[in-house]
Scaffold this motif. Structure first.
Motif, PDB file in Angstrom:
ATOM      1  N   LEU A 192       0.859  -1.172   0.000  1.00  0.00           N
ATOM      2  CA  LEU A 192       0.000   0.000   0.000  1.00  0.00           C
ATOM      3  C   LEU A 192       0.896   1.222   0.000  1.00  0.00           C
ATOM      4  O   LEU A 192       1.797   1.341   0.828  1.00  0.00           O
ATOM      5  CB  LEU A 192      -0.919   0.028   1.223  1.00  0.00           C
ATOM      6  N   HIS A 193       0.652   2.116  -0.935  1.00  0.00           N
ATOM      7  CA  HIS A 193       1.502   3.296  -1.101  1.00  0.00           C
ATOM      8  C   HIS A 193       0.668   4.555  -0.899  1.00  0.00           C
ATOM      9  O   HIS A 193      -0.326   4.767  -1.600  1.00  0.00           O
ATOM     10  CB  HIS A 193       2.138   3.308  -2.499  1.00  0.00           C
ATOM     11  N   SER A 194       1.065   5.378   0.059  1.00  0.00           N
ATOM     12  CA  SER A 194       0.349   6.623   0.337  1.00  0.00           C
ATOM     13  C   SER A 194       0.967   7.769  -0.444  1.00  0.00           C
ATOM     14  O   SER A 194       2.193   7.937  -0.476  1.00  0.00           O
ATOM     15  CB  SER A 194       0.399   6.923   1.833  1.00  0.00           C
ATOM     16  N   ASP A 195       0.118   8.549  -1.087  1.00  0.00           N
ATOM     17  CA  ASP A 195       0.566   9.735  -1.829  1.00  0.00           C
ATOM     18  C   ASP A 195      -0.447  10.844  -1.574  1.00  0.00           C
ATOM     19  O   ASP A 195      -1.532  10.831  -2.140  1.00  0.00           O
ATOM     20  CB  ASP A 195       0.674   9.436  -3.322  1.00  0.00           C
ATOM     21  N   SER A 196      -0.092  11.760  -0.701  1.00  0.00           N
ATOM     22  CA  SER A 196      -0.985  12.866  -0.342  1.00  0.00           C
ATOM     23  C   SER A 196      -2.237  12.312   0.340  1.00  0.00           C
ATOM     24  O   SER A 196      -2.153  11.684   1.382  1.00  0.00           O
ATOM     25  CB  SER A 196      -1.336  13.688  -1.587  1.00  0.00           C
ATOM     26  N   ASN A 197      -3.417  12.506  -0.263  1.00  0.00           N
ATOM     27  CA  ASN A 197      -4.669  12.130   0.396  1.00  0.00           C
ATOM     28  C   ASN A 197      -5.275  10.849  -0.155  1.00  0.00           C
ATOM     29  O   ASN A 197      -6.451  10.573   0.044  1.00  0.00           O
ATOM     30  CB  ASN A 197      -5.698  13.264   0.280  1.00  0.00           C
ATOM     31  N   TYR A 198      -4.490  10.039  -0.863  1.00  0.00           N
ATOM     32  CA  TYR A 198      -5.016   8.767  -1.345  1.00  0.00           C
ATOM     33  C   TYR A 198      -3.957   7.677  -1.212  1.00  0.00           C
ATOM     34  O   TYR A 198      -2.777   7.935  -1.022  1.00  0.00           O
ATOM     35  CB  TYR A 198      -5.503   8.864  -2.790  1.00  0.00           C
ATOM     36  N   ILE A 199      -4.428   6.422  -1.301  1.00  0.00           N
ATOM     37  CA  ILE A 199      -3.554   5.256  -1.181  1.00  0.00           C
ATOM     38  C   ILE A 199      -3.730   4.383  -2.415  1.00  0.00           C
ATOM     39  O   ILE A 199      -4.843   4.179  -2.885  1.00  0.00           O
ATOM     40  CB  ILE A 199      -3.895   4.436   0.082  1.00  0.00           C
ATOM     41  N   THR A 200      -2.622   3.874  -2.918  1.00  0.00           N
ATOM     42  CA  THR A 200      -2.666   2.900  -4.008  1.00  0.00           C
ATOM     43  C   THR A 200      -2.513   1.499  -3.425  1.00  0.00           C
ATOM     44  O   THR A 200      -1.541   1.213  -2.715  1.00  0.00           O
ATOM     45  CB  THR A 200      -1.543   3.142  -5.025  1.00  0.00           C
ATOM     46  N   LEU A 201      -3.501   0.647  -3.696  1.00  0.00           N
ATOM     47  CA  LEU A 201      -3.396  -0.762  -3.347  1.00  0.00           C
ATOM     48  C   LEU A 201      -2.797  -1.469  -4.562  1.00  0.00           C
ATOM     49  O   LEU A 201      -3.461  -1.632  -5.580  1.00  0.00           O
ATOM     50  CB  LEU A 201      -4.781  -1.355  -3.032  1.00  0.00           C
ATOM     51  N   GLN A 202      -1.565  -1.887  -4.456  1.00  0.00           N
ATOM     52  CA  GLN A 202      -0.871  -2.454  -5.609  1.00  0.00           C
ATOM     53  C   GLN A 202      -0.969  -3.977  -5.617  1.00  0.00           C
ATOM     54  O   GLN A 202      -0.451  -4.655  -4.728  1.00  0.00           O
ATOM     55  CB  GLN A 202       0.605  -2.037  -5.609  1.00  0.00           C
ATOM     56  N   THR A 203      -1.666  -4.522  -6.596  1.00  0.00           N
ATOM     57  CA  THR A 203      -1.707  -5.966  -6.789  1.00  0.00           C
ATOM     58  C   THR A 203      -0.742  -6.332  -7.911  1.00  0.00           C
ATOM     59  O   THR A 203      -0.090  -5.469  -8.496  1.00  0.00           O
ATOM     60  CB  THR A 203      -3.124  -6.437  -7.148  1.00  0.00           C
TER      61      THR A 203
ATOM     62  N   TYR B 239      -9.323   6.481  -1.019  1.00  0.00           N
ATOM     63  CA  TYR B 239      -9.082   7.718  -0.285  1.00  0.00           C
ATOM     64  C   TYR B 239      -9.166   7.414   1.201  1.00  0.00           C
ATOM     65  O   TYR B 239     -10.252   7.282   1.760  1.00  0.00           O
ATOM     66  CB  TYR B 239     -10.081   8.795  -0.725  1.00  0.00           C
ATOM     67  N   GLU B 240      -8.013   7.267   1.796  1.00  0.00           N
ATOM     68  CA  GLU B 240      -7.921   6.788   3.170  1.00  0.00           C
ATOM     69  C   GLU B 240      -6.603   7.269   3.753  1.00  0.00           C
ATOM     70  O   GLU B 240      -5.652   7.578   3.040  1.00  0.00           O
ATOM     71  CB  GLU B 240      -7.980   5.254   3.177  1.00  0.00           C
ATOM     72  N   SER B 241      -6.537   7.342   5.065  1.00  0.00           N
ATOM     73  CA  SER B 241      -5.290   7.652   5.752  1.00  0.00           C
ATOM     74  C   SER B 241      -4.499   6.370   5.953  1.00  0.00           C
ATOM     75  O   SER B 241      -5.040   5.367   6.446  1.00  0.00           O
ATOM     76  CB  SER B 241      -5.578   8.309   7.103  1.00  0.00           C
ATOM     77  N   LEU B 242      -3.219   6.362   5.590  1.00  0.00           N
ATOM     78  CA  LEU B 242      -2.401   5.160   5.744  1.00  0.00           C
ATOM     79  C   LEU B 242      -2.242   4.800   7.218  1.00  0.00           C
ATOM     80  O   LEU B 242      -2.255   3.623   7.574  1.00  0.00           O
ATOM     81  CB  LEU B 242      -1.026   5.382   5.099  1.00  0.00           C
TER      82      LEU B 242
END
Length: 256
Positions: free
Chosen positions: A169-180, A188-191
């Protein structure tokens, strides 16, 4: 006023029975049916019904788990349906919510409908929201549970991503990328807040921006100044910083 309803029950006969009873209620329109908890969540968010008939025992997600998933997105009036009287909690005995204990007859069904319809409005009353929040907390306290899937949105489409398929899971500003392995999904979540809901034996924070799934780690290599390089199965190399180096213990525990 026409009300909309969604029926979520894994038993076809139960869904047909509810549909049959609702056929004599012209003020209630059925907008969908679901045979498992995951589908119940997706359809509820999509159709936003006023009223949800929710079976407690369903595959994929049970009724309580489904409610936890959908409640932040839409809050319908809920009538629980169950074959087990242990779920017919006294807490349901308020005017804002009801339950149907299988097998139920048409008279009992009418009582539940009248009870909810008499209180229905633009939003569920505060006592319903408080009751459900308390109920969900109580269910969560029965055993330690962690997120198993997350709801992601792509345009008008919604789907679930299993966290067991997420490499990191990669946080960038105000969103998170779930990398499969196939692609990245944006939520859009707080890490930091999300970290608290993940299984710490599998998901480990390695720096301010990354949480990794230990099941997809190929190797961990020592680097300078007490830091590490982590190689993932997709070839990505991530830095495990000194501030989070105590978390390295989780990696060794996972390998044992």
């Amino acid at each position: 006023m026409i009300l909309t309803a969604l029926i979520a029950d894994d038993e076809l006969i139960a869904r047909q029975l509810i549909k049959s009873y609702l056929s004599d209620a012209p003020h209630i329109q059925i907008v969908g049916e679901a045979s498992n908890g995951s589908d119940a969540v997706l359809q509820t968010i999509q159709h936003k019904p006023n009223l949800l008939f929710l079976d407690v025992q369903m595959p994929e997600l049970n009724g309580f788990e489904a409610l936890k998933e959908l409640w932040p997105h839409h809050q319908p009036y809920v009538v629980f349906v169950t074959a087990y009287d242990k779920y017919a909690l006294k807490a349901f005995e308020v005017n804002a919510i009801d339950y149907l204990l299988k097998p139920f007859d048409e008279e009992r069904f009418r009582q539940a409908i009248d009870r909810v319809v008499s209180r229905i409005g633009p939003q569920p009353p505060s006592e319903l929201t408080s009751l459900l929040n308390e109920l969900l907390r109580d269910k969560a306290d029965e055993r330690e549970t962690y997120l198993k899937r997350m709801l992601v949105k792509d345009g008008r489409r919604m789907s679930f991503v299993k966290l067991s398929d997420v490499l990191y899971l990669h946080s960038d500003s105000n969103y998170i990328t779930l990398q499969t392995r196939q692609q990245g999904h944006i939520v859009y979540e707080s890490l930091t807040l999300l970290e608290q809901r993940l299984d710490p034996s599998t998901f480990v924070r390695i720096n301010r921006s990354y949480i990794i799934n230990l099941d997809y780690v190929v190797e961990v290599e020592t680097y300078f100044n007490g830091e590490y390089h982590v190689k993932m199965t997709n070839g990505q190399v991530l830095k495990w910083t000194r501030f989070y180096r105590d978390n390295i213990k989780a990696f060794y525990a996972k390998k044992e």
